[in-house]
Design a protein around this motif. Structure first.
Motif, PDB file in Angstrom:
ATOM      1  N   ARG A  86       0.818  -1.218   0.000  1.00  0.00           N
ATOM      2  CA  ARG A  86       0.000   0.000   0.000  1.00  0.00           C
ATOM      3  C   ARG A  86       0.848   1.262   0.000  1.00  0.00           C
ATOM      4  O   ARG A  86       0.484   2.262  -0.604  1.00  0.00           O
ATOM      5  N   SER A  98      -5.731  -7.306  -2.042  1.00  0.00           N
ATOM      6  CA  SER A  98      -5.668  -6.006  -2.703  1.00  0.00           C
ATOM      7  C   SER A  98      -6.950  -5.812  -3.494  1.00  0.00           C
ATOM      8  O   SER A  98      -7.206  -6.530  -4.468  1.00  0.00           O
ATOM      9  N   SER A 123      -4.178  -5.672  -8.363  1.00  0.00           N
ATOM     10  CA  SER A 123      -2.908  -5.523  -7.645  1.00  0.00           C
ATOM     11  C   SER A 123      -2.351  -4.130  -7.926  1.00  0.00           C
ATOM     12  O   SER A 123      -2.233  -3.708  -9.068  1.00  0.00           O
TER      13      SER A 123
END
Length: 285
Positions: free
Chosen positions: A15, A66, A70
């Protein structure tokens, strides 16, 4: 508490911070989430991100969910939305779409596929899109500091940022047909060879349907030639130049190429620089 903190850091690794140094232009400021590969390459479904190699009791791995594909929060808004999203990504996603449509037509008509098929493309934009998203992948630790230079990444950044530049002579971009939905990004990995007198192949690996890419830096010798890979280059200085991309549909390479090396080889990589992603439904099926 220590284990909890470590697991939390691993869970958030993809992240990235809200503010840092852009993985492409290195400007310090707000960072945005970059889909790796771009959305137009089918990267839109909830995905599970994990290490490329299986976990073990000695090195357990934690999978990361996620949402919406991705992605990594590692590049600034300009590089994400303008440089890649507007200028370069359409050239990549158009080729991906053309290949998908080609297979759909071939399936509907039951045609025998040729060994090699040519697809129209813009090589300079196509290649910059691939390299730009590769720079964003697994780059979370790189965006928190700007105190070291990496020749390969610096060369790729200069090429992506300047549309008039040619691909550096030290860089060779190999590619092959990759008919798999598993998405892989491995940075700064090395293939070595037993009895090779120090011979090695160093670079980045980036794989997503329908392409595998191996970006090799300053190779000494010709070890990579044994794999018979095609290479990409910018055949013209004009950013919008067009060409035809040959894609070898057969024979197929192992889905684990090149990270599963040949019998006389070995592969070295760093955990946090190697990741794979699968659509959530596929990962749990």
């Amino acid at each position: 508490m220590a284990n909890y903190s470590k697991n939390l850091a691993e869970r958030l690794l993809n992240r990235g911070p809200n503010i840092g140094y852009c993985a492409i232009c290195r400007t310090y400021g707000s960072l945005t989430k970059d889909h790796v590969p771009p959305k137009g390459c089918g990267n839109i479904n909830d995905s599970v991100i994990s290490h490329v190699y299986d976990s073990s009791p000695e090195r357990p791995q934690k999978r990361v969910l996620s949402q919406g594909g991705s992605h990594f929060r590692t590049i600034c808004g300009h590089c994400n939305n303008t440089l890649l999203g507007t200028e370069y990504d359409p050239a990549l996603t158009e080729v991906v779409r053309d290949i998908e449509m080609y297979f759909q037509r071939a399936s509907d008509s039951r045609l025998v596929l040729p060994r090699t098929q040519l697809f129209e493309y813009q090589p300079n934009r196509f290649l910059r899109s691939v390299l730009g998203h590769l720079l964003a992948a697994n780059a979370v630790k790189d965006v928190v500091a700007n105190d070291h230079a990496i020749p390969l990444d610096d060369a790729l950044r200069e090429y992506v940022l300047d549309p008039s530049k040619c691909l550096p002579e030290e860089v060779c971009v190999y590619y092959w047909f990759y008919p798999h939905r598993r998405r892989v990004a491995m940075k700064h990995s090395v293939m070595g060879f037993f009895g090779g007198n120090g011979a090695s192949i160093y670079g980045h690996v980036f794989k997503f349907f329908p392409f595998g890419f191996w970006i090799v830096w300053d190779e000494q010798g010709d070890r990579s030639r044994q794999f018979g890979l095609r290479s990409l280059d910018d055949s013209s200085q004009f950013i919008s130049a067009t060409s035809r991309l040959p894609v070898d549909l057969s024979p197929l390479r192992s889905p684990n190429f090149p990270e599963a090396p040949p019998p006389d080889g070995m592969w070295a990589t760093t955990d946090y620089l190697a990741s794979q992603a699968m659509d959530r439904a596929s990962a749990h099926s």
